[in-house]
Design a protein around this motif. Structure first.
Motif, short mmCIF file in Angstrom:
data_model
loop_
_atom_site.label_atom_id
_atom_site.label_comp_id
_atom_site.label_asym_id
_atom_site.label_seq_id
_atom_site.Cartn_x
_atom_site.Cartn_y
_atom_site.Cartn_z
N ALA A 173 -9.10 60.42 -19.53
CA ALA A 173 -9.66 61.52 -19.12
C ALA A 173 -8.70 62.09 -20.57
CB ALA A 173 -8.81 61.73 -17.50
N ALA A 174 -7.78 61.42 -21.25
CA ALA A 174 -7.00 62.26 -21.64
C ALA A 174 -7.58 62.48 -23.05
CB ALA A 174 -5.57 61.32 -22.31
N GLY A 175 -8.64 61.91 -23.45
CA GLY A 175 -9.49 61.81 -24.33
C GLY A 175 -10.57 62.89 -24.32
N LEU A 176 -10.72 63.49 -23.25
CA LEU A 176 -11.20 64.44 -23.24
C LEU A 176 -10.58 65.40 -23.31
CD1 LEU A 176 -14.11 65.89 -21.45
CD2 LEU A 176 -13.24 65.27 -19.39
N THR A 177 -9.49 65.38 -21.97
CA THR A 177 -8.49 67.02 -22.72
C THR A 177 -8.32 67.13 -23.88
OG1 THR A 177 -7.17 65.76 -20.63
CG2 THR A 177 -6.49 67.93 -22.10
N VAL A 178 -8.15 66.53 -24.32
CA VAL A 178 -7.51 66.53 -26.54
C VAL A 178 -9.28 67.26 -26.55
CG1 VAL A 178 -7.84 64.96 -28.82
CG2 VAL A 178 -6.17 64.76 -26.51
N LEU A 179 -10.13 66.10 -26.38
CA LEU A 179 -11.34 66.99 -27.72
C LEU A 179 -11.79 68.72 -26.60
CD1 LEU A 179 -14.11 64.22 -27.34
CD2 LEU A 179 -13.20 65.22 -29.01
N SER A 180 -11.99 68.93 -25.33
CA SER A 180 -11.79 69.87 -25.21
C SER A 180 -10.65 70.81 -25.58
CB SER A 180 -11.50 70.30 -23.00
OG SER A 180 -10.40 69.40 -23.20
N VAL A 207 -9.20 59.65 -27.81
CA VAL A 207 -11.00 59.98 -28.23
C VAL A 207 -11.92 59.14 -28.07
CG1 VAL A 207 -12.54 61.16 -30.04
CG2 VAL A 207 -10.14 62.42 -29.23
N GLU A 208 -11.36 58.04 -28.68
CA GLU A 208 -12.42 57.06 -28.51
C GLU A 208 -12.52 56.47 -27.09
OE1 GLU A 208 -14.50 55.58 -31.02
OE2 GLU A 208 -13.64 57.80 -31.53
#
Lengths: 312, 312
Positions: B169-176, B186-187
């Protein structure tokens, strides 16, 4: 109420409420996974997907029809191995603007078609999607029998067919020209009548290979010919054309053999049997297997078109 | 080469060439259906679908990543029953303009993730579609054990978690937000690290209920609470936040508990165990089960948002 208003869990609970219960279902919908009985220690599994605009149109078929068709396409694959279907899992991708009654109708169709063979929908998944898509996985039980594969046809075998052929394709032509009759053909397109029990019966009769005809007889027999490394010849005089098909072909100026040889969606079973087999009346001998390769009609290549490639 | 140029059978043969072989596969791709070993006379089955734009974006994840994610989402459901995955079936609906290398990458990802548990892709279907959609059905074997369901949690049980949480979820936030780092997050979004073997191990440890956390911890534990008719309380001090998550949360002005409690896609296993159970170190106790209903955090309702409904 729209799918968006119902929400994911609202949609799921409305669908699950409409599913029946099956003998083979040890644990149905509502957990991380379903559990299905597999009495002979093997499970037969097949997946088929229907995409709106490619495999169905909502103005040509109601949701129940589409449920019947989605279930039939998968259950026929299980029968074509000589197995008895036990369960379906359904992934439904659906536009949020659609009414929830549409999804309920689909569930009813899936349930009713599965009930014909004693199977049920045991699980699945839903998502919103701009493209209405129904991916179904069917499971089945061989009941101790050897599977009937595509690669066992032998030169000298007879080729036989069980079930309607060309009807759904003719119905599709009729619908695509803007007509709604003859009813026989249109209804055949909307609701296949698959001879499910003929699959396990063919296994018991010693079928050497079997396939369900979903993309067209020539194309699907081509898979048997290739896998078995044999040639297959179809006798064009072996088909009985119903009068509605004959009249419609004439009225539309279409060769009805286009429907019979290259039309899909009826899901009859085609199988090869050793010479001298005593076939019950639901099986019609339509040709033979010989040394060689490919599929011919009356010993000649057929040039009227070849089946349905979903990508062309 | 585009999918359209390859055609349906070209696409299928390119994909099938990349699939491995599995111990449980009695008959793989190429017939009407696959046949999979089901040694304990039951088969566990689950279906999950990924739709482009809702579950993944091609600019955030490569095709191998998406294959890993699609397989993991399904294999985790099998593990969460306490079972060992044996096979996958995949329905791939794909725009014809996409390059065939994309489909090959997807097949590689599906194959590699399945290989982690000794499973393989045994069959499937393909169709063109304007919306890239991957529907996967996973099958599994309970190896004689009783399934661990959602409805067995008892007041007094401990609640434990195995696997990463909040990372995806944190990776998705970062990407978004347009970033590509921190790499850890992200990985984690691109490739889940599911503790598959902890599922059957939890069954052996006497787990009373289990679920894989795919939609968010609070929402998924809500399913256990509802099915078991109990209340579940999470201790917020039970989570170890990696420094990358802490720093990213601070930089973006986000409460990291939003990721931990309501974020999905990591697929850790959450299970309840009888009090006094001696858990191996991969399981972290994060709460407890009590008389009542619903899920609380530190004995209070959590008000920071509740999971992910695919339709809202």
């Amino acid at each position: 109420m729209s799918i968006a208003e119902a929400g994911e869990f609202g949609l799921i609970s409305r669908i699950v409420a409409r599913l029946g219960s099956g003998e083979a279902t040890l644990l149905g919908p509502g957990d991380d996974a379903a559990i299905i009985s597999a009495p002979d220690r093997r499970v037969v599994a097949s997946t088929d997907v229907l995409v709106e605009g490619r495999h169905f149109r909502r103005d040509w078929c109601g949701p129940e029809d589409i449920g019947h068709r989605a279930a039939a396409a998968n259950l026929a694959d299980i029968a074509a191995m000589g197995a008895v279907p036990t369960a379906l899992l359904v992934a439904l991708c659906i536009p949020t603007g659609l009414d929830i009654a549409w999804a309920e109708g689909l569930a009813d169709g899936l349930t009713a078609e599965s009930a014909l063979v004693g199977a049920t929908v045991v699980g699945g998944d839903t998502s919103s999607s701009p493209t209405l898509t129904i991916a179904v996985t069917a499971l089945g039980d061989l009941r101790g029998a050897a599977p009937v594969r595509r690669d066992g046809a032998q030169p000298g075998d007879v080729l036989a067919l069980c079930g309607r052929i060309g009807h759904a394709a003719a119905g599709l032509t009729v619908l695509s020209r803007g007509f709604r009759t003859p009813k026989l053909l249109v209804e055949a397109y909307r609701r296949p009548a698959v001879p499910y029990s003929a699959g396990p019966a063919a296994a018991r009769l010693g079928a050497t290979s079997m396939i369900d005809v979903s993309d067209g007889l020539l194309q699907d027999l081509g898979h048997i010919a290739a896998a078995s490394v044999v040639g297959i010849d179809i006798r064009s005089d072996a088909f009985d054309l119903p009068v509605q098909m004959r009249d419609t072909a004439k009225a539309l100026g279409i060769d009805p053999y286009l429907w019979l040889l290259a039309g899909g969606d009826d899901h009859p079973l085609a199988a090869t049997f050793p010479p001298g087999v005593d076939l019950p009346p639901e099986w019609r001998v339509i040709g033979s297997v010989h040394d060689g390769s490919g599929v011919t009609v009356d010993r000649k290549p057929w040039t009227g078109g070849l089946g349905w490639d979903h990508f062309r």
